[in-house]
Design a protein around this motif. Sequence first.
Motif, short mmCIF file in Angstrom:
data_model
loop_
_atom_site.label_atom_id
_atom_site.label_comp_id
_atom_site.label_asym_id
_atom_site.label_seq_id
_atom_site.Cartn_x
_atom_site.Cartn_y
_atom_site.Cartn_z
N HIS A 206 0.67 -1.16 -0.06
CA HIS A 206 0.00 0.09 0.17
C HIS A 206 0.82 1.50 -0.19
O HIS A 206 1.90 1.25 0.75
CB HIS A 206 -0.81 -0.12 1.53
CG HIS A 206 -1.72 -1.31 1.29
ND1 HIS A 206 -1.95 -1.68 2.64
CD2 HIS A 206 -2.40 -2.14 0.36
CE1 HIS A 206 -2.92 -2.78 2.38
NE2 HIS A 206 -3.10 -2.94 1.09
N PHE A 207 0.21 2.30 -0.63
CA PHE A 207 0.83 3.90 -0.42
C PHE A 207 -0.33 4.83 -0.77
O PHE A 207 -1.46 4.28 -1.12
CB PHE A 207 1.74 3.88 -1.48
CG PHE A 207 1.50 3.61 -2.80
CD1 PHE A 207 0.71 4.70 -3.72
CD2 PHE A 207 1.64 2.23 -3.64
CE1 PHE A 207 0.32 4.43 -5.25
CE2 PHE A 207 1.37 2.19 -4.83
CZ PHE A 207 0.70 3.17 -5.59
N GLN A 208 0.01 5.76 -0.61
CA GLN A 208 -0.83 7.02 -0.84
C GLN A 208 0.07 7.83 -1.78
O GLN A 208 1.26 8.14 -1.64
CB GLN A 208 -1.35 7.98 0.52
CG GLN A 208 -2.13 7.20 1.33
CD GLN A 208 -2.83 8.06 2.50
OE1 GLN A 208 -3.81 7.81 3.04
NE2 GLN A 208 -2.41 9.11 2.74
N GLU B 243 0.55 11.30 7.61
CA GLU B 243 -0.55 11.79 7.00
C GLU B 243 -1.73 10.86 7.36
O GLU B 243 -1.74 9.86 7.84
CB GLU B 243 -0.45 11.51 5.44
CG GLU B 243 0.63 12.77 4.69
CD GLU B 243 0.05 14.04 4.87
OE1 GLU B 243 -1.04 14.19 4.67
OE2 GLU B 243 1.00 15.00 4.50
N LEU B 244 -2.80 11.90 7.43
CA LEU B 244 -4.17 11.27 7.72
C LEU B 244 -4.45 10.28 6.45
O LEU B 244 -4.09 10.39 5.28
CB LEU B 244 -5.20 12.13 7.81
CG LEU B 244 -4.97 13.18 8.91
CD1 LEU B 244 -5.83 14.16 9.15
CD2 LEU B 244 -4.94 12.40 10.28
N TYR B 245 -5.14 9.11 6.55
CA TYR B 245 -5.61 8.28 5.54
C TYR B 245 -6.70 9.23 4.81
O TYR B 245 -7.46 9.93 5.14
CB TYR B 245 -6.62 6.99 6.24
CG TYR B 245 -7.41 6.40 5.09
CD1 TYR B 245 -6.55 5.45 4.29
CD2 TYR B 245 -8.57 6.43 4.92
CE1 TYR B 245 -7.10 4.94 2.98
CE2 TYR B 245 -9.24 5.65 3.98
CZ TYR B 245 -8.52 4.93 3.02
OH TYR B 245 -9.24 4.18 2.15
N GLN B 246 -6.48 9.29 3.40
CA GLN B 246 -7.31 9.87 2.27
C GLN B 246 -8.02 8.95 1.43
O GLN B 246 -7.46 8.43 0.47
CB GLN B 246 -6.27 10.92 1.55
CG GLN B 246 -5.63 11.79 2.55
CD GLN B 246 -6.58 13.04 3.21
OE1 GLN B 246 -7.74 13.09 2.61
NE2 GLN B 246 -6.19 13.36 4.14
N PRO B 247 -9.20 8.58 1.63
CA PRO B 247 -10.05 7.91 0.93
C PRO B 247 -9.72 8.56 -0.97
O PRO B 247 -10.07 9.63 -0.80
CB PRO B 247 -11.28 7.71 1.19
CG PRO B 247 -11.28 8.20 2.70
CD PRO B 247 -10.00 8.94 2.76
N GLY B 248 -9.46 7.48 -1.47
CA GLY B 248 -9.30 7.96 -3.00
C GLY B 248 -7.90 8.32 -3.41
O GLY B 248 -7.61 8.56 -4.49
N GLU C 47 -5.54 6.61 -2.26
CA GLU C 47 -4.46 5.25 -2.13
C GLU C 47 -4.00 4.33 -3.18
O GLU C 47 -4.91 4.64 -4.09
CB GLU C 47 -5.34 4.30 -0.85
CG GLU C 47 -6.37 3.86 -1.63
CD GLU C 47 -7.77 3.47 -0.65
OE1 GLU C 47 -7.42 3.87 0.44
OE2 GLU C 47 -8.80 3.25 -1.18
N GLY C 48 -3.12 3.63 -3.24
CA GLY C 48 -2.82 3.00 -4.22
C GLY C 48 -1.92 1.74 -3.78
O GLY C 48 -1.90 1.51 -2.39
N GLY C 49 -1.58 1.01 -4.97
CA GLY C 49 -1.04 -0.36 -4.33
C GLY C 49 -0.22 -1.07 -5.40
O GLY C 49 -0.53 -0.96 -6.64
N LEU C 50 0.52 -1.83 -5.09
CA LEU C 50 1.40 -2.88 -6.20
C LEU C 50 1.00 -4.48 -5.64
O LEU C 50 0.37 -4.56 -4.49
CB LEU C 50 3.06 -2.61 -5.83
CG LEU C 50 3.44 -1.20 -5.79
CD1 LEU C 50 5.08 -1.31 -5.50
CD2 LEU C 50 3.27 -0.73 -6.92
N ARG C 51 0.93 -5.19 -6.59
CA ARG C 51 0.73 -6.46 -6.44
C ARG C 51 1.69 -7.31 -5.72
O ARG C 51 2.91 -7.08 -5.97
CB ARG C 51 0.50 -7.16 -7.80
CG ARG C 51 -0.80 -7.06 -8.56
CD ARG C 51 -2.01 -8.16 -7.91
NE ARG C 51 -1.55 -9.61 -8.57
CZ ARG C 51 -1.95 -10.10 -9.56
NH1 ARG C 51 -2.60 -9.33 -10.57
NH2 ARG C 51 -1.39 -11.17 -10.24
N TYR C 52 1.38 -8.03 -4.75
CA TYR C 52 2.29 -8.65 -3.86
C TYR C 52 3.10 -9.62 -4.76
O TYR C 52 4.30 -10.06 -4.54
CB TYR C 52 1.72 -9.46 -2.69
CG TYR C 52 1.10 -10.75 -3.18
CD1 TYR C 52 1.56 -11.72 -3.17
CD2 TYR C 52 -0.25 -10.63 -3.91
CE1 TYR C 52 1.11 -12.88 -3.48
CE2 TYR C 52 -1.02 -11.65 -4.41
CZ TYR C 52 -0.29 -12.82 -4.15
OH TYR C 52 -0.99 -14.11 -4.57
#
Length: 181
Positions: free
Chosen positions: A62-64, A136-141, A143-148
């Motif tokens: 996960h990342f923002q 940072e606070l969690y910001q819906p929308g 967020e991103g991610g890489l496949r494990y």
Amino acid sequence: MTFTPTPLAGSYVVGLKPFTDNRGWFARFYCKNEFAAIGHNKEWLQMNHSFTTEAGTIRGMHFQVPPFREIKLVRCIAGAVFDVIVDCRKDSPTFLKWFGAELSASNRNMMYIPEGFAHGFQALTENCELIYLHSELYQPGSEGGLRYDDPSLNIQWPLAARNLSDRDASHPLLDENFKGL
């Protein structure tokens, strides 16, 4: 505390130096001055606690996205995990390289993760608990991610993967469109 640099610039495995006596031990896991010495100058805005029941479970990566990139400090307080970070900084010489280390209740290590990194972990034991500090606070929308299991990352997970969330299992594979954070 000890700060051991990883091969990915700006990230550290942070070790505690507990004071021990017949009662047990006491250790500091954050000090503004000691973290300033490694360049950390942001305030922790959010703290999270996760519990993972089964060994082999993967959470992440996960990342923002900017402008909500975040620094994380992760500590395992029960069980053991293989903690993984991926450098997603577009101009970094280690762009899309990964590093992993065991964090456990017994070794008391933490992972300091700079802005622009993806983060995830695999539970190595049952009933793992992690504490996360976020700049940072969690910001819906945002967020991103890489496949494990992205073959271009080739993360070497110690156990067979299991119990991924639908979201984590469906992150797209990297391609030429991913320019970094």
